[in-house]
Write an enzyme that holds these catalytic residues in place. Structure first.
Site, PDB file in Angstrom:
ATOM      1  CG  MET A  33      -1.907  -1.193   1.152  1.00 29.26           C
ATOM      2  SD  MET A  33      -3.440  -0.906   2.020  1.00 29.26           S
ATOM      3  CE  MET A  33      -2.850  -0.616   3.663  1.00 29.26           C
ATOM      4  CB  ALA A  69       3.648   4.750   3.379  1.00 23.92           C
ATOM      5  CG  LEU A  70       7.169   1.545  -0.717  1.00 23.28           C
ATOM      6  CD1 LEU A  70       7.909   1.383  -2.047  1.00 23.28           C
ATOM      7  CD2 LEU A  70       6.333   0.314  -0.415  1.00 23.28           C
ATOM      8  CG  HIS A  71       8.346   0.246   6.214  1.00 24.43           C
ATOM      9  ND1 HIS A  71       8.619  -1.111   6.223  1.00 24.43           N
ATOM     10  CD2 HIS A  71       7.004   0.350   6.428  1.00 24.43           C
ATOM     11  CE1 HIS A  71       7.526  -1.790   6.464  1.00 24.43           C
ATOM     12  NE2 HIS A  71       6.518  -0.933   6.588  1.00 24.43           N
ATOM     13  CG  HIS A 120       6.861  -1.964   2.302  1.00 28.00           C
ATOM     14  ND1 HIS A 120       6.760  -0.816   3.054  1.00 28.00           N
ATOM     15  CD2 HIS A 120       5.624  -2.536   2.345  1.00 28.00           C
ATOM     16  CE1 HIS A 120       5.528  -0.698   3.509  1.00 28.00           C
ATOM     17  NE2 HIS A 120       4.814  -1.721   3.111  1.00 28.00           N
ATOM     18  N   GLY A 142       4.744 -10.343   3.999  1.00 31.59           N
ATOM     19  CA  GLY A 142       5.464 -10.281   5.264  1.00 31.59           C
ATOM     20  C   GLY A 142       4.755 -11.032   6.384  1.00 31.59           C
ATOM     21  CE  LYS A 178       3.759  -4.647  11.691  1.00 34.21           C
ATOM     22  NZ  LYS A 178       2.436  -4.329  11.223  1.00 34.21           N
ATOM     23  NE  ARG A 192      -3.192   1.806   9.519  1.00 33.52           N
ATOM     24  CZ  ARG A 192      -3.576   0.772   8.763  1.00 33.52           C
ATOM     25  NH1 ARG A 192      -2.887  -0.349   8.793  1.00 33.52           N
ATOM     26  NH2 ARG A 192      -4.623   0.864   7.977  1.00 33.52           N
TER      27      ARG A 192
HETATM   28  P1  AMP Z   1       1.385  -2.905   3.508  1.00 35.92           P
HETATM   29  O1  AMP Z   1       1.972  -1.880   2.604  1.00 35.92           O
HETATM   30  O2  AMP Z   1       1.383  -2.510   4.942  1.00 35.92           O
HETATM   31  O3  AMP Z   1       0.077  -3.457   3.015  1.00 35.92           O
HETATM   32  O4  AMP Z   1       2.392  -4.149   3.465  1.00 35.92           O
HETATM   33  C1  AMP Z   1       2.780  -4.735   2.250  1.00 35.92           C
HETATM   34  C2  AMP Z   1       3.545  -5.989   2.550  1.00 35.92           C
HETATM   35  O5  AMP Z   1       4.685  -5.670   3.339  1.00 35.92           O
HETATM   36  C3  AMP Z   1       2.738  -7.020   3.347  1.00 35.92           C
HETATM   37  O6  AMP Z   1       3.039  -8.314   2.875  1.00 35.92           O
HETATM   38  C4  AMP Z   1       3.259  -6.819   4.757  1.00 35.92           C
HETATM   39  O7  AMP Z   1       3.135  -7.959   5.582  1.00 35.92           O
HETATM   40  C5  AMP Z   1       4.716  -6.503   4.483  1.00 35.92           C
HETATM   41  N1  AMP Z   1       5.337  -5.808   5.606  1.00 35.92           N
HETATM   42  C6  AMP Z   1       4.905  -4.689   6.214  1.00 35.92           C
HETATM   43  N2  AMP Z   1       5.694  -4.378   7.259  1.00 35.92           N
HETATM   44  C7  AMP Z   1       6.645  -5.341   7.316  1.00 35.92           C
HETATM   45  C8  AMP Z   1       7.754  -5.608   8.184  1.00 35.92           C
HETATM   46  N3  AMP Z   1       8.018  -4.809   9.212  1.00 35.92           N
HETATM   47  N4  AMP Z   1       8.506  -6.686   7.937  1.00 35.92           N
HETATM   48  C9  AMP Z   1       8.221  -7.525   6.904  1.00 35.92           C
HETATM   49  N5  AMP Z   1       7.196  -7.332   6.045  1.00 35.92           N
HETATM   50  C10 AMP Z   1       6.420  -6.272   6.255  1.00 35.92           C
END
Ligand code: AMP
Length: 278
Positions: free
Chosen positions: A30, A32-34, A37, A147, A149, A187
């Site tokens: 989604m 807001a990459l860290h 990701h 992830g 997570k 977040r």
């Molecule tokens: P999101 O952008 O939050 O929907 O996350 C996209 C993908 O990144 C999903 O598969 C999450 O589980 C993964 N993800 C988010 N945060 C982390 C993290 N801290 N470590 C590993 N994977 C992550």
């Protein structure tokens, strides 16, 4: 790096790669990459020839009272990070590109999406499943990385592809953490400086739960004292802290392998998720 915003262009581009025998790896996000990701992207790169990353804040997985409008969106920053990670294709569709106006098809994943997150976000996994299934149809990846997570989500997606016969291998990636142990999350930017310090306790408490369970202490007592510790350090509410079978996600009253502790707790109005293998 190709930036693609329409389904038609994406399908055309992917079919060229597939016809030339390239293995397609996919990382849905989604934005807001860290670094969490980016770690998924590294795994995808190691297992495929072409890496596709999608950025789509999916309205179908947010309830009316949730943060869809204020969810962090940093398109330019994200593109810089993706370029530096040598991603091949970034797919950034609009909402209309994903959901036609009169779209009415739904996906319901059943029991695995109930309980834990499903209790607090009743439509969440149906929304996630629908968008992921659609993205899988469009990207047609050979592998996709998710992830740990979002552990329940990872299990939901594994079940989804198995039961819908979607020909993609799902790879689970370890949780990336900040130096103090807080699981990285888009977040986390919502946390004020003082709440951010307290937030790191969620991982510390998970580690003590694991230690106590492995030493043979009673599951119910350990989880109750962890909940009280979270409240004592400053969390406002603990939505759940539970021990579950790591594959079926069924509740465990006694430790058995493989097991996972899953927690969701709120601080400063931010809902934090974390989990740990036992
Ligand atoms: P999101 O952008 O939050 O929907 O996350 C996209 C993908 O990144 C999903 O598969 C999450 O589980 C993964 N993800 C988010 N945060 C982390 C993290 N801290 N470590 C590993 N994977 C992550």
């Amino acid at each position: 790096m190709q930036i693609i915003r329409t389904k038609a262009n994406l399908i055309k581009t992917i079919s060229t790669f597939s016809k030339s025998g390239k293995i397609i790896g996919f990382v849905p996000t989604m934005g807001a990459l860290h670094d969490g990701h980016l770690s998924l992207i590294e795994i995808a790169k190691s297992k495929s020839d072409i890496v596709v990353v999608s950025i789509f804040v999916n309205p179908a997985q947010f309830a009316a009272n949730e943060d869809f409008d204020k969810y962090p969106r940093n398109e330019q920053d994200d593109l810089v990070k993706l370029e530096a990670s040598c991603v091949d294709v970034v797919y950034m569709p609009t909402i209309n590109e994903i959901y036609a106006n009169n779209s009415s098809t739904t996906i319901s994943v059943g029991t695995i999406g109930k309980g834990l997150e499903g209790t607090f976000r009743p439509h969440f996994f149906d929304g996630v499943s629908l968008v992921v299934a659609k993205l899988f149809m469009q990207v047609a990846p050979d592998i996709a990385v998710f992830g740990a997570k979002d552990y329940q989500q990872l299990m939901v997606i594994k079940k989804l592809v198995k039961e819908l016969d979607i020909p993609v291998e799902i790879i689970g990636a370890p949780i990336c953490r900040e130096a103090d142990g807080l699981a990285m999350s888009s977040r986390n930017v919502y946390l004020s400086a003082d709440k951010r310090i307290i937030a790191a306790n969620i991982y510390k408490i998970l580690l003590t739960v694991k230690e106590k369970l492995l030493s043979g202490k009673e599951v119910k007592t350990v989880l109750l004292s962890a909940k009280n510790e979270l409240l004592a350090v400053g969390f406002e509410k603990v939505d759940y802290i539970e021990l579950r079978d790591a594959e079926t996600l069924m509740p465990l009253l006694a430790l058995k392998s493989p097991a996972r502790i899953l927690v969701a707790a709120r601080i400063g109005g931010v809902r934090l998720l974390d989990n740990l293998e036992v």
